[in-house]
Every structure is written in structure tokens, then in C-alpha cells.
Design a protein around this motif. Structure first.
Motif, PDB file in Angstrom:
ATOM      1  N   GLN A  62       0.818  -1.217   0.000  1.00  0.00           N
ATOM      2  CA  GLN A  62       0.000   0.000   0.000  1.00  0.00           C
ATOM      3  C   GLN A  62       0.849   1.262   0.000  1.00  0.00           C
ATOM      4  O   GLN A  62       0.565   2.218  -0.739  1.00  0.00           O
ATOM      5  N   GLU A  63       1.877   1.289   0.824  1.00  0.00           N
ATOM      6  CA  GLU A  63       2.717   2.488   0.915  1.00  0.00           C
ATOM      7  C   GLU A  63       3.390   2.791  -0.414  1.00  0.00           C
ATOM      8  O   GLU A  63       3.455   3.952  -0.845  1.00  0.00           O
ATOM      9  N   LEU A  66       0.770   4.099  -2.978  1.00  0.00           N
ATOM     10  CA  LEU A  66       0.369   5.469  -2.672  1.00  0.00           C
ATOM     11  C   LEU A  66       1.485   6.463  -2.974  1.00  0.00           C
ATOM     12  O   LEU A  66       1.223   7.593  -3.419  1.00  0.00           O
ATOM     13  N   PRO A  79      -8.733   0.154  -8.502  1.00  0.00           N
ATOM     14  CA  PRO A  79      -8.015  -1.036  -8.018  1.00  0.00           C
ATOM     15  C   PRO A  79      -8.241  -2.305  -8.820  1.00  0.00           C
ATOM     16  O   PRO A  79      -7.608  -3.331  -8.537  1.00  0.00           O
ATOM     17  N   LEU A  84      -5.635  -5.224  -3.827  1.00  0.00           N
ATOM     18  CA  LEU A  84      -6.134  -4.285  -2.814  1.00  0.00           C
ATOM     19  C   LEU A  84      -7.551  -3.798  -3.092  1.00  0.00           C
ATOM     20  O   LEU A  84      -8.031  -2.878  -2.440  1.00  0.00           O
ATOM     21  N   ASN A  87      -9.860  -3.889   0.004  1.00  0.00           N
ATOM     22  CA  ASN A  87      -9.174  -3.575   1.250  1.00  0.00           C
ATOM     23  C   ASN A  87      -9.624  -2.203   1.724  1.00  0.00           C
ATOM     24  O   ASN A  87      -9.262  -1.178   1.140  1.00  0.00           O
ATOM     25  N   GLN A  89      -8.835  -0.493   4.286  1.00  0.00           N
ATOM     26  CA  GLN A  89      -7.745   0.368   4.751  1.00  0.00           C
ATOM     27  C   GLN A  89      -7.103   1.115   3.587  1.00  0.00           C
ATOM     28  O   GLN A  89      -6.809   2.310   3.681  1.00  0.00           O
ATOM     29  N   PHE A  90      -6.915   0.401   2.467  1.00  0.00           N
ATOM     30  CA  PHE A  90      -6.322   1.040   1.305  1.00  0.00           C
ATOM     31  C   PHE A  90      -7.269   2.091   0.722  1.00  0.00           C
ATOM     32  O   PHE A  90      -6.851   3.195   0.353  1.00  0.00           O
ATOM     33  N   SER A  93      -7.050   5.091   2.844  1.00  0.00           N
ATOM     34  CA  SER A  93      -5.766   5.774   2.670  1.00  0.00           C
ATOM     35  C   SER A  93      -5.730   6.564   1.372  1.00  0.00           C
ATOM     36  O   SER A  93      -5.155   7.657   1.318  1.00  0.00           O
ATOM     37  N   TRP A 101     -11.172   7.588  -4.964  1.00  0.00           N
ATOM     38  CA  TRP A 101     -11.188   6.126  -4.969  1.00  0.00           C
ATOM     39  C   TRP A 101     -12.317   5.671  -5.882  1.00  0.00           C
ATOM     40  O   TRP A 101     -13.480   5.989  -5.653  1.00  0.00           O
TER      41      TRP A 101
END
Length: 558
Positions: A62-63, A66, A79, A84, A87, A89-90, A93, A101
Motif C-alpha cells: 500500500q505504501e 500510494l 483497483p 487491494l 481492502n 484500509q487502502f 488511505s 477512490w
């Protein structure tokens, strides 16, 4: 939106890139070090490479994704499916970073992407449900208690994910412990989360679903039904739209349940609601896929609606400007996996030395690989899809026979011979509901017969070019009568390339023929390694977590 980062790979990444081009967006691709020459990497307007090859270090990182979005100036992220895509959380984020998104909110993903939470939503709106245990963390003891109360068979499912991964059917008490361990392990590998739940398993059921779109204004539209009954080990192989042999009452129930579930969570974007239909016609809710589906093209073919473009519009805050479509035609999708169907669907990564794809009326090709590409062992085995459309189901089936006969590949094995055999079976190509007797375990049960019926091999000529010019070469193409991998009398060797998940024996142990001595993972599928000889384990040559090539010595046996 102006620049869209596609957080995926393969055919779905290429599909989204093409939609970006149609809609006038700049497409940004990401690629692992194994995918830098892949079709999606070459087709995008921009390419950014992720360090490493494993999904965990690349497409699930993920990091890193991003950071690429930030560096590239992307203002939106799509996505795709898998990785992901579900996900929460993603998703959160992405939005926290000020990006759009292209999918449902993190809250909606949490409520529906988690199968247990989705069942709670379905229960509240009155959707029909199978008995399950989903109140707390599933342990061996709670699984045993559930099975004792409801009887066998039962099915263990990954709580967070889809695609058939992390699913195990259990038919006997003795199998419950190893199958729970396998489902948990596979869920952790595929989705990064090991949680599972248990449910009563229905024999001889059909798998049907609805393709839905929902906007931010509370409008939910069901585009069509699909039938996804033909599966191997709970992973879909053939899908079609609309689902055949459904009554108006069944369609109405599927539609109403889907709309109610999505409205209950203020859903936006594309979604698929999945159901089982029993032999007596009863309908039970299974889950919601909070993303675009692999099989979305068949719905596009019968509705003339571009689902990816609609996802773009919804993400930009636009209202759905389409009505419930009048279904035209019938469409069938055949997944083309790099697997050997006659060897327990073992994944077969490798170089595609030659590839001939079909064409003509009614043929759509959604492929992530081309001739000359190498299929890496790190990701799933799907290399592409053949989507065949006709004026009605009979026409689509006839065109499918022609298209699959035209397909040929050299250097890899695919499941195309299985598809050809399926098309010759009356229980699939039936014209009457009473004769349409396939079910979700039908391929698994009929595989030996389908193997015997498949053509042994075909031949075709490929023109290759070297420094001296062009020359013709005739190849034998994959089928049931392939040359077998070499056998060994004093050792256990890897039947495919992949990662060692577990070593099940120790040096000095006595093993018997047929005993499971190790477990591998290749192309996101688990593979038990079976001893072909009896004896004492003299030496173990690999470690847990190691990546090995096909044919590598796993252990020696005296």
C-alpha cells in the motif's frame, strides 16, 4: 479526474487503461520487476516500477502504491479486482491522500467485503441465508460444534476475499482440522488476513449473481444476472449472461435482495451480489464483491453498457444516467488459465512461444499476455478471457465451439481443452431447464470423463524469425496427451515453480507412497507435494518460504 492510477496488473489493468483512453483520462500503470514488459505496462501513458516480484512487496504494498500515486500526480485510483480492491484500509488511505477512490467507500467495503458483516446486512434486509457460524473467531472447536449441529458437508470460507481462495469443502470430521488450517493459510497468502467462517454446504447448487451499479444519490441499478456455476475448486471457469433458466419470480427475488443490500450501506460504484440456487429453486445469499468482477464483460456484451466507464462517472459524483437495460443477445466467458486441467489444475508458468487467438463475429478477447511473453509464477494463473456472444444461448455456444477450436498456444498449457470438452456435454449445452444439470462441483466430479473426451492434441504452424530470416515450425499443442514430467525413484521433486509453504516431514521420517510431504504455493494456488516412493527422508533440500523452480529437489529419499 484527469490522471488515473491502475493499482493492478494483467488483463484487468489493460481493460481499465483502454477505458481511460476511451474516456480521455491519462492512465498510470504500476508493474513489478517481473511485469515491466507486460501488456498493461506497455499500454499505459505512464509506467512506474515497484521493487520486487512477490505480490506482498509489489501490488499489495500500500505504501509503495500510494507513493507512486503522489509522485505521478494521479488524482484517482482504480483497483481492478483482487489485490487491494476490497481492502478498506487502502480505500481509506487513498481518500485520506486527497485522491478519488474509484469504488465504494471504505465503510461499505468493511460492511460488505467482509463476508460475515455482509451476512449481517443481508439478514437485516430479509435476504435468504444459509446456516453459518460467524459470531466470533472460527476455531477448530467452534467448527466441530457447528458441524455436529448442522451435519456435513460444510464449507470453510475466507472472511475477507473472493475468487475461490481460502475456501475448503469438508465432508468428514477427520478432514475438518487440516482443511481449516489450509483455508486459513490460503486466506493469509491471498488477502493478508487469515480469518475464516463456516457455513452449511449445499450439494448440486447453481451459482448465480447480479451485476449492479449504484451512485452517490441512492440509485441502485441491476444490469443483468449471470450464471457462474462452472467452477473448479470454487474458482469460476465459465460465466454467462443472462443466467439461463431462471423464472421471472427468481429474477425478481435476486434483484430485490441485491438492491436492498446495497442501499442498506449507501453503496456507490460497481458491485456483484452472489447467490446459490438449490435444485428445488430456493435462493440463498452468499456474498457481495465490492469491486468489478472478472466476468463483467458478459454483462457489457448483453447490455451495451461499459461498466468501467460507469465506475468513472460514479466516482466523479455523477448520477446514473442509464435505465434498466433491455437485454440483447447471450454472452459466455471462458477463462483461459495457464494450468494443466488433467494434472489437478497445476499452474504452468512459462514462456508463450506462440499464440493464436480466435476472431470473427461475436468474439471479444481480453488478454493480459501476448506471444513471446513469459507468465511469471508469482501471480494468479489467469492469462486472459474469451468472451463469446450470440443472438441467443444456442448461437453463443456454437460460436464458442468455433472460437475455442481456433485457439492454440505453444510453450504453456491452458485449460482450453477442458472448455472444448465442456461444450460437448449435453448437461451444459441443454436447451431445456430440466436438462441443464450442471452444478458448482460438476467439473470436479466429471473431470476424468471430460479428460477422456478431450482431443489429445492439435497441430498448427508458426512462422518464427531469426537472423537468417523466417522459417516454419510445426508444434504439437497442449492437450490430454502431453509428454509427462519426468518421474524419480529416489526423491521428491517440485511439480511446478513456486514457494514452499510448509515441510510436513523431518529428516529421518519414514514416508509412504501418496503421503503429503510438503505444500507449495504457485500462482496463488496451493499444491500438495506427494511422495512417489516409500522410504526414509534422507535430506531436506529446501526451507519454508523458499522459492524453487519446477523439477527442483525438495528432498531425497533412501
Amino acid at each position: 479526474m484527469k490522471k488515473i492510477l491502475i493499482a493492478n496488473r494483467g488483463e484487468i489493468a489493460l481493460r481499465i487503461i483502454r477505458a481511460c483512453r476511451d474516456a480521455g483520462y491519462v492512465s498510470i500503470a504500476i508493474a513489478s520487476e517481473a511485469d515491466t514488459k507486460a501488456l498493461h505496462a506497455l499500454a499505459a501513458d505512464e509506467l512506474h516500477v515497484l521493487s520486487g516480484t512477490s505480490p506482498l512487496h509489489t501490488y499489495l504494498n500500500q505504501e509503495a502504491v500510494l507513493e507512486i500515486a503522489k509522485q505521478s500526480g494521479a488524482d484517482a485510483v482504480h483497483p481492478g479486482y483482487g489485490f487491494l480492491s476490497e481492502n478498506e484500509q487502502f480505500a481509506a488511505s487513498v481518500e485520506a491522500a486527497g485522491l478519488i477512490w474509484i469504488g465504494p467507500s471504505a465503510k461499505a467495503i468493511a460492511m460488505l467485503g467482509d463476508k460475515v458483516a455482509a451476512r449481517s446486512v443481508a439478514k437485516k434486509v430479509g435476504a435468504p441465508l444459509l446456516p453459518s457460524y460467524d459470531e466470533a473467531h472460527l476455531t477448530l472447536e467452534t467448527a466441530q460444534s457447528f458441524a455436529a449441529q448442522h451435519g456435513f458437508p460444510v464449507i470453510i470460507k475466507a472472511q475477507n476475499g473472493g475468487g475461490g481462495r481460502g475456501m475448503r469443502i469438508v465432508r468428514t470430521p477427520e478432514d475438518l482440522e487440516p482443511q481449516l488450517a489450509a483455508a486459513t493459510r490460503e486466506a493469509k497468502i491471498a488477502f493478508g488476513r487469515p480469518e475464516c467462517f463456516i457455513e452449511r454446504y449445499v450439494e448440486h447448487a447453481r451459482h448465480v449473481e447480479t451485476q449492479c451499479l449504484a451512485d452517490a444519490f441512492g440509485n441502485v441499478l441491476v444490469l443483468s444476472t449471470r450464471d457462474c456455476t462452472l467452477q473448479r475448486r470454487q474458482q469460476k471457469l465459465v460465466e454467462e449472461a443472462p443466467a439461463p433458466f431462471l423464472s421471472e419470480q427468481q429474477i425478481a427475488q435476486l434483484t430485490a435482495s441485491s438492491v436492498d443490500i446495497l442501499k442498506a450501506v449507501d453503496y456507490r460504484g460497481a458491485a456483484t451480489c452472489e447467490f446459490l440456487i438449490t435444485q428445488d429453486g430456493a435462493i440463498f445469499f452468499l456474498e457481495v464483491n465490492t469491486r468489478v468482477q472478472v466476468e463483467h464483460p458478459v454483462t457489457e456484451q448483453v447490455t451495451d453498457i461499459d461498466i468501467i466507464r460507469q465506475m468513472f462517472n460514479i466516482a466523479e459524483g455523477k448520477k446514473l444516467d442509464i435505465e434498466v437495460p433491455q437485454l440483447r443477445r447471450h454472452s459466455i466467458e471462458f477463462r483461459i488459465n495457464a494450468e494443466d486441467p488433467w494434472a489437478d489444475f497445476a499452474p504452468i508458468p512459462g514462456k508463450i512461444r506462440a499464440l493464436r487467438l480466435p476472431g470473427g463475429p461475436g468474439v471479444r478477447i481480453d488478454f493480459g499476455y501476448a506471444q513471446g511473453d513469459t507468465i511469471p509464477p508469482y501471480y494468479d494463473s489467469l492469462i486472459g478471457k474469451l468472451i463469446i456472444t450470440g443472438s441467443d444461448r444456442a448461437d453463443a455456444l456454437q460460436r464458442a465451439r468455433r472460437a475455442l477450436a481456433e485457439f492454440a498456444a505453444v510453450g504453456i498449457k491452458t485449460i482450453v481443452p477442458l472448455h472444448r470438452a465442456i461444450l460437448e456435454r449435453a448437461e451444459f449445452s441443454a436447451t431445456q431447464e430440466s436438462d441443464f444439470t450442471v452444478h458448482t462441483r460438476w467439473i470436479d466430479q466429471e473431470l476424468s470423463g471430460l479428460c477422456a473426451e478431450a482431443k489429445a492434441f492439435e497441430q498448427f504452424t508458426v512462422l518464427e524469425t531469426d537472423e537468417q530470416g523466417s522459417f516454419g515450425t510445426t508444434y504439437q499443442v497442449q492437450g490430454a496427451a502431453q509428454e509427462e514430467l519426468p518421474t524419480y525413484t529416489h526423491g521428491v521433486h517440485a511439480p511446478l515453480s513456486g514457494m514452499i509453504l510448509d515441510i510436513c516431514v523431518n529428516e529421518g521420517d519414514m514416508i509412504q507412497v501418496g503421503e503429503v510431504v510438503a505444500i507449495m504455493e504457485s500462482m496463488k494456488m496451493e499444491q500438495a507435494i506427494i511422495a512417489e516412493v516409500a522410504g526414509v527422508v534422507a535430506k531436506i533440500n529446501v526451507e519454508k518460504g523458499a522459492f524453487i523452480e519446477m523439477g527442483a529437489d525438495i528432498m531425497g529419499v533412501d
